[in-house]
Design a protein around this motif. Structure first.
Motif, PDB file in Angstrom:
ATOM      1  N   PRO A 111       0.759  -1.133  -0.064  1.00  0.00           N
ATOM      2  CA  PRO A 111       0.097  -0.079  -0.206  1.00  0.00           C
ATOM      3  C   PRO A 111       0.877   1.347  -0.146  1.00  0.00           C
ATOM      4  O   PRO A 111       0.344   2.449  -0.384  1.00  0.00           O
ATOM      5  N   GLN A 112       2.007   1.232   0.167  1.00  0.00           N
ATOM      6  CA  GLN A 112       3.071   2.573   0.195  1.00  0.00           C
ATOM      7  C   GLN A 112       3.844   2.540  -0.883  1.00  0.00           C
ATOM      8  O   GLN A 112       4.411   3.330  -0.963  1.00  0.00           O
ATOM      9  N   GLY A 113       3.429   1.570  -1.917  1.00  0.00           N
ATOM     10  CA  GLY A 113       4.274   1.845  -3.216  1.00  0.00           C
ATOM     11  C   GLY A 113       5.273   0.905  -3.370  1.00  0.00           C
ATOM     12  O   GLY A 113       5.812   0.071  -2.716  1.00  0.00           O
ATOM     13  N   LYS A 114       5.834   0.540  -4.675  1.00  0.00           N
ATOM     14  CA  LYS A 114       6.822  -0.365  -4.818  1.00  0.00           C
ATOM     15  C   LYS A 114       8.242   0.208  -4.695  1.00  0.00           C
ATOM     16  O   LYS A 114       8.627   1.472  -4.813  1.00  0.00           O
ATOM     17  N   LEU A 115       8.999  -0.911  -4.053  1.00  0.00           N
ATOM     18  CA  LEU A 115      10.311  -0.319  -3.912  1.00  0.00           C
ATOM     19  C   LEU A 115      11.060  -1.627  -4.755  1.00  0.00           C
ATOM     20  O   LEU A 115      10.805  -2.561  -5.256  1.00  0.00           O
ATOM     21  N   PHE A 116      12.247  -0.704  -5.528  1.00  0.00           N
ATOM     22  CA  PHE A 116      13.086  -1.482  -6.350  1.00  0.00           C
ATOM     23  C   PHE A 116      14.430  -2.028  -5.703  1.00  0.00           C
ATOM     24  O   PHE A 116      15.079  -1.141  -5.074  1.00  0.00           O
ATOM     25  N   ASN A 117      14.671  -3.241  -5.870  1.00  0.00           N
ATOM     26  CA  ASN A 117      16.004  -3.663  -5.499  1.00  0.00           C
ATOM     27  C   ASN A 117      16.309  -4.999  -6.112  1.00  0.00           C
ATOM     28  O   ASN A 117      15.640  -5.376  -6.942  1.00  0.00           O
ATOM     29  N   LYS A 118      17.573  -5.160  -6.253  1.00  0.00           N
ATOM     30  CA  LYS A 118      18.381  -6.285  -7.065  1.00  0.00           C
ATOM     31  C   LYS A 118      18.529  -7.292  -5.815  1.00  0.00           C
ATOM     32  O   LYS A 118      19.512  -7.358  -5.466  1.00  0.00           O
ATOM     33  N   GLY A 119      17.551  -8.300  -5.904  1.00  0.00           N
ATOM     34  CA  GLY A 119      17.647  -9.200  -4.806  1.00  0.00           C
ATOM     35  C   GLY A 119      17.495  -8.540  -3.341  1.00  0.00           C
ATOM     36  O   GLY A 119      16.847  -7.527  -3.398  1.00  0.00           O
ATOM     37  N   GLY A 120      18.044  -8.944  -2.407  1.00  0.00           N
ATOM     38  CA  GLY A 120      18.056  -8.294  -1.184  1.00  0.00           C
ATOM     39  C   GLY A 120      16.797  -8.374  -0.481  1.00  0.00           C
ATOM     40  O   GLY A 120      16.156  -9.410  -0.746  1.00  0.00           O
ATOM     41  N   LEU A 121      16.443  -7.113   0.267  1.00  0.00           N
ATOM     42  CA  LEU A 121      15.156  -7.104   1.064  1.00  0.00           C
ATOM     43  C   LEU A 121      14.779  -5.743   1.340  1.00  0.00           C
ATOM     44  O   LEU A 121      15.437  -4.741   1.124  1.00  0.00           O
ATOM     45  N   ASP A 122      13.583  -5.538   1.654  1.00  0.00           N
ATOM     46  CA  ASP A 122      12.991  -4.173   2.248  1.00  0.00           C
ATOM     47  C   ASP A 122      13.039  -4.231   3.732  1.00  0.00           C
ATOM     48  O   ASP A 122      12.712  -5.268   4.444  1.00  0.00           O
ATOM     49  N   VAL A 123      13.284  -2.842   4.304  1.00  0.00           N
ATOM     50  CA  VAL A 123      13.513  -2.666   5.601  1.00  0.00           C
ATOM     51  C   VAL A 123      12.671  -1.682   6.112  1.00  0.00           C
ATOM     52  O   VAL A 123      12.389  -0.590   5.300  1.00  0.00           O
ATOM     53  N   TYR A 124      12.005  -1.778   7.172  1.00  0.00           N
ATOM     54  CA  TYR A 124      11.165  -0.871   8.071  1.00  0.00           C
ATOM     55  C   TYR A 124      11.938  -0.498   9.083  1.00  0.00           C
ATOM     56  O   TYR A 124      12.364  -1.282   9.948  1.00  0.00           O
ATOM     57  N   LYS A 307      15.332  17.292   7.564  1.00  0.00           N
ATOM     58  CA  LYS A 307      15.410  17.479   8.997  1.00  0.00           C
ATOM     59  C   LYS A 307      16.345  16.447   9.814  1.00  0.00           C
ATOM     60  O   LYS A 307      16.846  16.659  10.822  1.00  0.00           O
ATOM     61  N   ALA A 308      16.562  15.380   9.053  1.00  0.00           N
ATOM     62  CA  ALA A 308      17.457  14.367   9.584  1.00  0.00           C
ATOM     63  C   ALA A 308      18.703  14.222   8.722  1.00  0.00           C
ATOM     64  O   ALA A 308      19.567  13.484   9.237  1.00  0.00           O
ATOM     65  N   GLY A 309      18.846  14.742   7.732  1.00  0.00           N
ATOM     66  CA  GLY A 309      20.092  14.885   6.925  1.00  0.00           C
ATOM     67  C   GLY A 309      19.952  13.343   5.955  1.00  0.00           C
ATOM     68  O   GLY A 309      21.088  13.037   5.629  1.00  0.00           O
ATOM     69  N   LEU A 310      18.645  12.812   5.647  1.00  0.00           N
ATOM     70  CA  LEU A 310      18.567  11.656   4.876  1.00  0.00           C
ATOM     71  C   LEU A 310      18.428  11.957   3.312  1.00  0.00           C
ATOM     72  O   LEU A 310      17.898  12.893   3.024  1.00  0.00           O
ATOM     73  N   HIS A 311      19.468  11.261   2.636  1.00  0.00           N
ATOM     74  CA  HIS A 311      19.146  11.443   1.174  1.00  0.00           C
ATOM     75  C   HIS A 311      18.877  10.047   0.573  1.00  0.00           C
ATOM     76  O   HIS A 311      19.814   8.892   0.694  1.00  0.00           O
ATOM     77  N   LYS A 312      17.832   9.909  -0.308  1.00  0.00           N
ATOM     78  CA  LYS A 312      17.637   8.923  -0.958  1.00  0.00           C
ATOM     79  C   LYS A 312      18.606   8.432  -2.223  1.00  0.00           C
ATOM     80  O   LYS A 312      18.390   9.628  -2.919  1.00  0.00           O
ATOM     81  N   GLN A 313      19.008   7.597  -2.232  1.00  0.00           N
ATOM     82  CA  GLN A 313      19.779   7.400  -3.602  1.00  0.00           C
ATOM     83  C   GLN A 313      18.902   6.581  -4.774  1.00  0.00           C
ATOM     84  O   GLN A 313      18.050   6.018  -4.362  1.00  0.00           O
ATOM     85  N   ALA A 314      19.302   6.858  -5.880  1.00  0.00           N
ATOM     86  CA  ALA A 314      18.758   6.209  -6.979  1.00  0.00           C
ATOM     87  C   ALA A 314      19.033   4.432  -7.060  1.00  0.00           C
ATOM     88  O   ALA A 314      20.045   4.374  -6.583  1.00  0.00           O
ATOM     89  N   ASP A 315      17.911   3.846  -7.265  1.00  0.00           N
ATOM     90  CA  ASP A 315      18.023   2.641  -7.124  1.00  0.00           C
ATOM     91  C   ASP A 315      19.237   1.816  -7.884  1.00  0.00           C
ATOM     92  O   ASP A 315      20.034   1.039  -7.431  1.00  0.00           O
ATOM     93  N   ALA A 316      19.674   2.716  -9.075  1.00  0.00           N
ATOM     94  CA  ALA A 316      20.867   2.160  -9.851  1.00  0.00           C
ATOM     95  C   ALA A 316      22.126   2.338  -8.906  1.00  0.00           C
ATOM     96  O   ALA A 316      23.109   1.645  -9.255  1.00  0.00           O
ATOM     97  N   THR A 317      22.014   3.303  -8.164  1.00  0.00           N
ATOM     98  CA  THR A 317      23.252   3.750  -7.507  1.00  0.00           C
ATOM     99  C   THR A 317      23.715   2.540  -6.390  1.00  0.00           C
ATOM    100  O   THR A 317      24.431   2.255  -6.161  1.00  0.00           O
ATOM    101  N   TYR A 318      22.217   2.372  -5.414  1.00  0.00           N
ATOM    102  CA  TYR A 318      22.582   1.552  -4.325  1.00  0.00           C
ATOM    103  C   TYR A 318      22.748   0.244  -4.917  1.00  0.00           C
ATOM    104  O   TYR A 318      23.360  -0.814  -4.017  1.00  0.00           O
ATOM    105  N   SER A 319      21.967  -0.184  -5.886  1.00  0.00           N
ATOM    106  CA  SER A 319      22.141  -1.504  -6.361  1.00  0.00           C
ATOM    107  C   SER A 319      23.730  -1.800  -6.855  1.00  0.00           C
ATOM    108  O   SER A 319      23.994  -3.082  -7.143  1.00  0.00           O
ATOM    109  N   ALA A 320      24.399  -0.674  -7.234  1.00  0.00           N
ATOM    110  CA  ALA A 320      25.704  -1.046  -7.800  1.00  0.00           C
ATOM    111  C   ALA A 320      26.811  -1.284  -6.492  1.00  0.00           C
ATOM    112  O   ALA A 320      27.817  -1.499  -6.737  1.00  0.00           O
ATOM    113  N   CYS A 321      26.348  -1.088  -5.460  1.00  0.00           N
ATOM    114  CA  CYS A 321      27.172  -1.135  -4.188  1.00  0.00           C
ATOM    115  C   CYS A 321      27.346  -2.910  -4.082  1.00  0.00           C
ATOM    116  O   CYS A 321      26.352  -3.372  -3.544  1.00  0.00           O
ATOM    117  N   THR A 322      28.206  -3.431  -4.320  1.00  0.00           N
ATOM    118  CA  THR A 322      28.256  -5.018  -4.002  1.00  0.00           C
ATOM    119  C   THR A 322      29.952  -5.235  -3.569  1.00  0.00           C
ATOM    120  O   THR A 322      30.753  -4.254  -3.361  1.00  0.00           O
TER     121      THR A 322
END
Length: 347
Positions: A111-124, A307-322
């Motif tokens: 209900p909160q929308g699709k998340l994109f990942n290459k394998g891995g998992l979703d964290v709450y 307010k927390a200094g959080l920066h969302k990365q593009a899915d291609a960026t975080y997926s390239a971290c291996t």
């Protein structure tokens, strides 16, 4: 039925909203290997295979005195400031001929929308009122990798869902670990995917960053399910953000029952046993006090939060971290045996 599903999804969203906003973000696969710096520090070719996400400072020892954000050069998770490491066992399909194949993972809808990942998992990270963020060096474990008895697992904390939709983006069922969800891994050819949920304790003793079994320093509160947790016991009075993992195992290619073994489940975790042994490991690694600020300022879902200094990365960026395997072995394709014991040699 469709209205019931939509209503259940809306109710989950409302329940979370009542607790305050939550972080919900994707983490792509960093590496899959037989290491476990929490339970088997320093060991290569640990007893079973894990899939690991998060900061690339991950290693076989993970010195708790080090600042993992400073040690990492990238993270496979959406938020640049989160170099924590999160990992779980790997699910395998067992063919009737005795061979094994790793079940692929996909991103998650909801209900909160699709998340994109290459394998891995979703964290709450789900807060309930005022919470205290984890400290540098904090780590914990949810579940037991050796448990074989479903009744020893609280279904509200660890569960599996038969996802009958061919798309992970079409929400199926209600709130996590509710309704027809089971501790056991579903064995039903109508399942297109199997969603695994692991909910961590939300209460801390306020003193120890870890404990010998990686569990005694934390405890579950009086609440149930993914609501941010309830009141804490006097032994563990400090309220933590509730961490929840969601994994989508795509079992579509294994729906032909003629491939299934004559007895037992066709799906097992990398320990060689079923859903009762599902477990998750967590090593904290957020930058400075960014997680505390995110909780205090109601940072929400998978978006920048100034307010927390959080920066969302593009899915291609975080997926390239291996990261290259530290315990090197080929765990892809059809395997003659599970990756357990000595280094795996493929047929």
């Amino acid at each position: 039925m469709q209205w019931a599903t939509l209503a259940a999804a809306a109710l989950f969203a409302q329940n979370v909203a009542a607790q305050g906003n939550m972080l919900r973000f994707a983490c792509s696969q960093l590496v899959t290997e037989r290491t476990d710096p929490l339970v088997n520090p320093g060991m290569k070719y640990t007893p079973h295979l894990h899939q690991i996400v998060g900061g690339n400072a991950f290693n076989v020892t993970m010195d708790p005195t080090k600042d993992m954000f400073a040690e990492s050069t990238c993270t496979s998770c959406s938020f640049k400031e989160d170099t924590s490491n999160y990992w779980t066992a790997v699910m395998f399909f067992k063919h009737k001929n005795g061979s094994y194949h790793r079940v692929p993972q996909v991103g998650n809808g909801g209900p909160q929308g699709k998340l994109f990942n290459k394998g891995g998992l979703d964290v709450y990270y789900i807060p309930s009122g005022k919470v205290t963020a984890f400290k540098k060096g904090f780590r914990m474990l949810a579940g037991s990798a050796t448990n074989t008895v479903d009744s020893k697992v609280t279904k509200a904390n660890i569960c599996h869902r038969c996802w009958t939709s061919p798309s992970e983006s079409k929400f199926v069922g209600g709130a996590p670990c509710s309704g027809t969800d089971t501790v056991a891994i579903p064995s039903d050819p109508t399942c297109k995917m199997i969603r695994q949920t692991i909910i961590f304790p939300t209460c801390w003793d306020g003193k120890n960053l870890d404990s010998p079994n990686h569990q005694d320093h934390v405890a579950y509160g009086q609440g149930s399910g993914a609501t941010g947790g309830g009141a804490c016991p006097s032994t563990h009075p400090v309220k933590l953000p509730q961490i929840m993992y969601e994994l989508m195992w795509n079992v579509t290619d294994y729906s032909d029952k003629s491939m299934w073994p004559s007895t037992g489940s066709p799906f097992v975790y990398s320990m060689g046993i079923g859903g009762a042994a599902a477990h998750g490991d967590y090593l904290f690694g957020w930058k400075d006090n960014s997680l505390q600020l995110a909780m205090d300022n109601n940072c929400n879902l998978n978006a920048d939060c100034a307010k927390a200094g959080l920066h969302k990365q593009a899915d291609a960026t975080y997926s390239a971290c291996t990261k290259n395997q530290q315990a090197v072995e080929d765990t892809e394709g059809w395997l003659k045996e599970m990756p357990m014991g000595d280094k795996l040699i493929k047929a």
